[in-house]
Design a protein around this motif. Sequence first.
Motif, PDB file in Angstrom:
ATOM      1  N   TRP A   1       0.829  -1.193   0.000  1.00  0.00           N
ATOM      2  CA  TRP A   1       0.000   0.000   0.000  1.00  0.00           C
ATOM      3  C   TRP A   1       0.870   1.252   0.000  1.00  0.00           C
ATOM      4  N   SER A   2       1.952   1.214   0.795  1.00  0.00           N
ATOM      5  CA  SER A   2       2.785   2.416   0.886  1.00  0.00           C
ATOM      6  C   SER A   2       3.524   2.644  -0.430  1.00  0.00           C
ATOM      7  N   PHE A   3       3.827   1.558  -1.153  1.00  0.00           N
ATOM      8  CA  PHE A   3       4.463   1.720  -2.462  1.00  0.00           C
ATOM      9  C   PHE A   3       3.482   2.349  -3.448  1.00  0.00           C
ATOM     10  N   LEU A   4       2.242   1.915  -3.396  1.00  0.00           N
ATOM     11  CA  LEU A   4       1.244   2.402  -4.341  1.00  0.00           C
ATOM     12  C   LEU A   4       0.876   3.858  -4.100  1.00  0.00           C
TER      13      LEU A   4
ATOM     14  N   ARG B   1      16.794   7.900  -0.599  1.00  0.00           N
ATOM     15  CA  ARG B   1      16.464   6.969   0.465  1.00  0.00           C
ATOM     16  C   ARG B   1      15.707   5.780  -0.110  1.00  0.00           C
ATOM     17  N   ALA B   2      15.772   4.661   0.585  1.00  0.00           N
ATOM     18  CA  ALA B   2      14.995   3.497   0.173  1.00  0.00           C
ATOM     19  C   ALA B   2      13.540   3.712   0.560  1.00  0.00           C
ATOM     20  N   GLY B   3      12.665   2.944  -0.045  1.00  0.00           N
ATOM     21  CA  GLY B   3      11.281   2.958   0.373  1.00  0.00           C
ATOM     22  C   GLY B   3      10.394   3.970  -0.330  1.00  0.00           C
ATOM     23  N   GLY B   4      10.841   4.466  -1.488  1.00  0.00           N
ATOM     24  CA  GLY B   4      10.025   5.402  -2.244  1.00  0.00           C
ATOM     25  C   GLY B   4       8.832   4.704  -2.865  1.00  0.00           C
ATOM     26  N   GLY B   5       7.778   5.480  -3.106  1.00  0.00           N
ATOM     27  CA  GLY B   5       6.584   4.921  -3.708  1.00  0.00           C
ATOM     28  C   GLY B   5       6.342   5.454  -5.101  1.00  0.00           C
ATOM     29  N   VAL B   6       5.208   5.128  -5.662  1.00  0.00           N
ATOM     30  CA  VAL B   6       4.889   5.588  -7.006  1.00  0.00           C
ATOM     31  C   VAL B   6       3.512   6.242  -7.052  1.00  0.00           C
ATOM     32  N   GLY B   7       3.041   6.742  -5.935  1.00  0.00           N
ATOM     33  CA  GLY B   7       1.704   7.333  -5.897  1.00  0.00           C
ATOM     34  C   GLY B   7       1.459   8.356  -6.993  1.00  0.00           C
ATOM     35  N   PRO B   8       2.294   9.417  -7.073  1.00  0.00           N
ATOM     36  CA  PRO B   8       2.068  10.433  -8.096  1.00  0.00           C
ATOM     37  C   PRO B   8       2.182   9.872  -9.506  1.00  0.00           C
TER      38      PRO B   8
ATOM     39  N   TYR C   1      13.388   5.338 -15.493  1.00  0.00           N
ATOM     40  CA  TYR C   1      14.279   6.193 -14.705  1.00  0.00           C
ATOM     41  C   TYR C   1      14.922   5.396 -13.571  1.00  0.00           C
ATOM     42  N   SER C   2      14.117   4.572 -12.890  1.00  0.00           N
ATOM     43  CA  SER C   2      14.652   3.779 -11.781  1.00  0.00           C
ATOM     44  C   SER C   2      15.725   2.825 -12.281  1.00  0.00           C
ATOM     45  N   GLY C   3      15.495   2.284 -13.479  1.00  0.00           N
ATOM     46  CA  GLY C   3      16.469   1.354 -14.022  1.00  0.00           C
ATOM     47  C   GLY C   3      17.743   2.048 -14.463  1.00  0.00           C
ATOM     48  N   SER C   4      17.643   3.313 -14.888  1.00  0.00           N
ATOM     49  CA  SER C   4      18.810   3.913 -15.532  1.00  0.00           C
ATOM     50  C   SER C   4      19.476   5.019 -14.720  1.00  0.00           C
ATOM     51  N   SER C   5      18.785   5.716 -13.846  1.00  0.00           N
ATOM     52  CA  SER C   5      19.422   6.850 -13.198  1.00  0.00           C
ATOM     53  C   SER C   5      19.261   6.926 -11.691  1.00  0.00           C
ATOM     54  N   SER C   6      18.191   6.368 -11.154  1.00  0.00           N
ATOM     55  CA  SER C   6      17.894   6.617  -9.748  1.00  0.00           C
ATOM     56  C   SER C   6      19.008   6.131  -8.833  1.00  0.00           C
ATOM     57  N   LEU C   7      19.300   6.931  -7.806  1.00  0.00           N
ATOM     58  CA  LEU C   7      20.340   6.577  -6.852  1.00  0.00           C
ATOM     59  C   LEU C   7      19.786   5.839  -5.638  1.00  0.00           C
ATOM     60  N   ALA C   8      18.459   5.701  -5.576  1.00  0.00           N
ATOM     61  CA  ALA C   8      17.878   5.032  -4.423  1.00  0.00           C
ATOM     62  C   ALA C   8      18.431   3.617  -4.316  1.00  0.00           C
ATOM     63  N   PRO C   9      18.763   3.175  -3.114  1.00  0.00           N
ATOM     64  CA  PRO C   9      19.369   1.844  -2.968  1.00  0.00           C
ATOM     65  C   PRO C   9      18.433   0.724  -3.405  1.00  0.00           C
ATOM     66  N   ASP C  10      17.121   0.989  -3.371  1.00  0.00           N
ATOM     67  CA  ASP C  10      16.190  -0.060  -3.776  1.00  0.00           C
ATOM     68  C   ASP C  10      15.619   0.199  -5.174  1.00  0.00           C
ATOM     69  N   ALA C  11      16.409   0.900  -6.014  1.00  0.00           N
ATOM     70  CA  ALA C  11      15.928   1.256  -7.355  1.00  0.00           C
ATOM     71  C   ALA C  11      15.528   0.020  -8.161  1.00  0.00           C
ATOM     72  N   LYS C  12      16.285  -1.059  -7.989  1.00  0.00           N
ATOM     73  CA  LYS C  12      15.994  -2.279  -8.744  1.00  0.00           C
ATOM     74  C   LYS C  12      14.633  -2.837  -8.346  1.00  0.00           C
ATOM     75  N   GLU C  13      14.375  -2.849  -7.043  1.00  0.00           N
ATOM     76  CA  GLU C  13      13.091  -3.366  -6.574  1.00  0.00           C
ATOM     77  C   GLU C  13      11.958  -2.464  -7.061  1.00  0.00           C
TER      78      GLU C  13
END
Lengths: 285, 301, 310
Positions: A43-46, A54-61, A239-251
Amino acid sequence: MTKNKLADRAATVFFWAMGLLIIAILAWFLIRILGRGLPHLSWSFLTGRPSEVRAGGGVGPQLFNTFYILFLSLLFSLPIGIGSGIYLAVYARKNRFTELVRVSVEALSSVPSIVFGLFGALLFVNWLGFKFSILAGAATLSLLNLPVLVRVTEDAIRSVPASYWEASLALGSTRWQAVRKVLIPSSLPTLITGVTLVAGRALGETALLIYTAGLSVSRKVPDFDPMAMGETLALHLWYSGSSSLAPDAKEIADASAALLVLIVLGLNLLIAIPGRIIQKKLSGR
Amino acid sequence: MGTKKGLSLVLAAVLSIGTLTACGSGNDSKGSAGASGSPAASVQPSQAAKSPEISGTVTSSGSTALLPLVKQAAEDFMDKNPKVTVNATGGGSGQGIKNVLDGTSQIGNSDVEASAEDKSKLVDHVVAIAPFALIVSKDVTVDNLTKQQAADIYTGKITNWKDVGGKDQKISLVHRQDSSGSRKLVQQIVLEGKDFSKEGVVQDASKTVAEAVAGGSGAIGYVDTPYITDKVKALKIDGVAYSKETIKGGQYKLYGMEHMYTKGQPEGATKAFLEYIMSKEFQDTQVEKLGFLPANLLSGK
Amino acid sequence: MAYQSLNTQTEPQTREAARWTGRQHGYDRWMRRLFAISATAVTAVIFAIVLFVGWQGAQTFKDVSFTDFFFSTEWNPSSDNPSFGAFPFLYSTVLLTLLSVVLAVPLALSGAIFMAKIAPRWMREILRPAADLFVGIPSVVYGLIGLTVLVPFLGKLFGSQGYGILPAAIILAVMILPTILSISEDALRSLPGRLEEASLALGATRWQTIWRVLLPATMPGIMTGVILGMGRAIGETMAVFMVIGNSPKIPGSLLDSTTVLTTAIVKDMGNTFYGTPWNNALYLMALVLLLLSLGLILLIRVVAKRREQA
C-alpha cells in the motif's frame, strides 16, 4: 501412405510443441515480471511519494499521472478518432479524399513513437509553450492513439449487421439519426474493447513521453493541474532502471513493471472480456 | 446536439474543473503539510517570519550526474516552503542549457561549462564539485593507471589489460553517449581532446555505466562518484585516489564543477531555491552525503 | 414493429413534424461536416509530421553531403571536426529488423496454425486474449527483462559483454510474435471451409492440407502480419536501447555493440541544440525511419490488392 500418415503425426506433434513453446515463453515472461515485482507491491508503495536517495520510495504520483495523462489523451483523441471512424464507415464515398484519409490513417499508425515524441516536443513543448507538462504529454499521446481509434471505430461500426442500418434508413431516419440511435449503441461493446487496447498501449508509452511529460512529479497527489510535470509509471520504471540513486531502485523498477502489467491485465479483465461476452451474446442472437 | 459537440464541451469542462481542483487541492495540501510535517515545524515559523511569501514553480533540467543532488535539494526545499513546487528532471547537460535558454526551465544543470556564446546569456551558479573516477570490473587486477595509459585505453591503442600490468584479458570499454557532459569532461582531462574509440558499449546514464561495468568482465567505465557501488572498483590515476583532500590539493584532476545556469539573475522562488542549495546548511550536510563535494572546496573558504 | 412505427411517423403530417424532420436533416448535414473535418484533421496530422520532420531533417544537408550521411561509416558528431555518417545505424536497423522477423515468423506461424486448426477450443479461448495482453505489455518492461536476464546470460555464454543485435532481436521477436500470430490466425480462419474439406475429401492428411492448401492460400494475410511486425520492430526504441550497446559502428558480430536509428535519436536528442547540424541529423534519421515505415505500409497495400485480385 504410411509415410504420409507418419508425417501428419509428426506435424501434429510439432505444432503442439510449438504452441506449448509459445505459451511457455509468454508464461515465463508473466511469471518473471510478476514474481519479481509482486513481493514489493504494498500500500505504501502504491500511494507513497518517490524518493531519490532513500529506500522505500513509492509511485503514488506516477500512478495518478499515468491515468490522468491517459484520460486526457483519450479526451483529445476520442472525438476526432471516433468522428473519422464514423465518417469512413458511414459517409465516405469511394473517391480520392476517402482514399487519402485511409492512407493517412495507415501511415499514422506506422509512425514510430519516437517520431511522435520529437514532433510533440517541438510543437507542444516549445512552440505552443506547454513546456514539460501533463498537457504536452497527453496531447502528443493523443496523436499516437488517433489512428488506432479510427480503425477500431470503423471496424466496430462495420460489424453491425447491414440490416440494422438499412431498416433504420428505410424508416425515414437521417443518417445521423441512424448512427446515433442504431449504429453507436449496437457497436458499443466492440468499441469499448478497442479503446481498451488503445489505452493499454498508451499506458506503457515511454519514448514519446520523455521529451514531453518530463521526469518529475508534482508535490501533491492528486494534482489535476495539466501544466504540472507528469512522470508516468513507465517513465519511472525507466528512470529507476537507468538513473535513480535510491538503494532499492531495482526493486522499484521490478515492482513498477509488475504494477504496469497488472494494470494492463486488469483493463483487459474488467473491460475487454465482459465486452467480448456481451458482443458474443448480441451477435449470437 | 451531436456527440461531437457534447464531447468537446465535456473536454472543456473537465479541463476547467481540473484547474479548479488543482487550486483547491493546493490549499488543502498546504494545511496538511503544516499539520503532518510537525518535525519540520520548528523551521517553518522562523522561515515564515523572515520571508513570508515564497511561492511559485521552479523547473530544473539537465545533467543526470547532478540530478540526485537537485532532487534531494528539491525535496528538502519543498518541505520548508509549502507554496513552492520544484520540478527536477534529467535529460543531460546539453538539454539543461537548451531548456534554460528557450525558457522551458528556469534552471539548466550542466557538468561542463556552457559554450562561450551561450554563456553570455546565462548566469552561472557553481553548486558542487563532482569527482569522477575510472571504474573497472571486480575481475580486473589493475589498481592504478597513469593518465597516459587511461587515454590509450579509451582511444583504443591499448586493448588488453596485460599491457598495463594486469592479466591477459581483453579490455571492454563502457562509454557515455556523445552528447554527455561526463564524456566531454573525460575527453578534456584524460584524453586531452583526442577522440574516443568506437569499440565498446555506450550507456546513456552514469548508473547504467556502473551496472554495465559491474556485470561485464574486464570492463572499464567512467562515472561521477555518487554512482560508484561496491560491485565495481575505482582506479587510482597516476597513483592518486579520489578524495576530498587530493582534489583540494590538486593531485587528483578528474572532477567537474557542477553548474546551475539561469537566464539572467534568478528571481523569486528560483532565487530562494538556489540560495538554499548554496546555504551552509545544505552544503555541509547533504552535498557530501550524496557523494559530491562542497562548491567552495577549492576557493578555500 | 417496423410497420407500426412507419405508420406513426407518416400519419400526422403536421407542420410541427415537418419542421422536426427539417431540423433532423440539418443536424445530419452538420454532423456529416463534423465527421469530414475529423477525418481531415487525421490526414493533416500525418502531413504535418512528414513535412515538419522532413523540413527539419533536410536542414542537415546544409552542413553534410547526401553521400556522407547515407554512405559514410564515420559518426563522430562531438569532435572539433564533426562527421555525420549514419550508414552504421541504417545497416544495423535493417539487420536487426530482419533478424527479429526471422526469429519470430516460424514460431508465430506455427502458433497460428496450432491455434486455428489444432488446438482445442478452450485453449484458443485462453490464448487469444493472452496474445492481446502481450501486445499491451510496455516496451520498457521487455527491455528490463532483456537487460536483467538476456544480456548477462548471453554475456556468460559467449564470454562477451552480452550487448548487441542478438539480445535486441530476441526481445523484439517476442514483442512482435503476438502481432504476427493473431493476424496469421485470422487469415487462416477466414479461409472458406470448403477449401479444407475438399482437400481432406481427396484423401490428403491434415498436415498435407495445411502445407499445400491452407498456407499458400493465406500467404497475403501472413505477409501483412509479417510486415506489420517489421514496422513495430523498426520503430521500437526503449527496449532495444537497453540491450543493444549503442556504439556508433557496424557490428562485427551479432554480439557486438551497435546502434540503430531509433536509439541513435533517443541517445542524443535531449542533449543537442535545436538547429545545430547534429540535431538536424537526428531529425533526418527520424525522417528515414518515417519513410521506411511508410514504405512498409505501401507494401501492405500492394499485398492487399493482390489478395483482392486472387
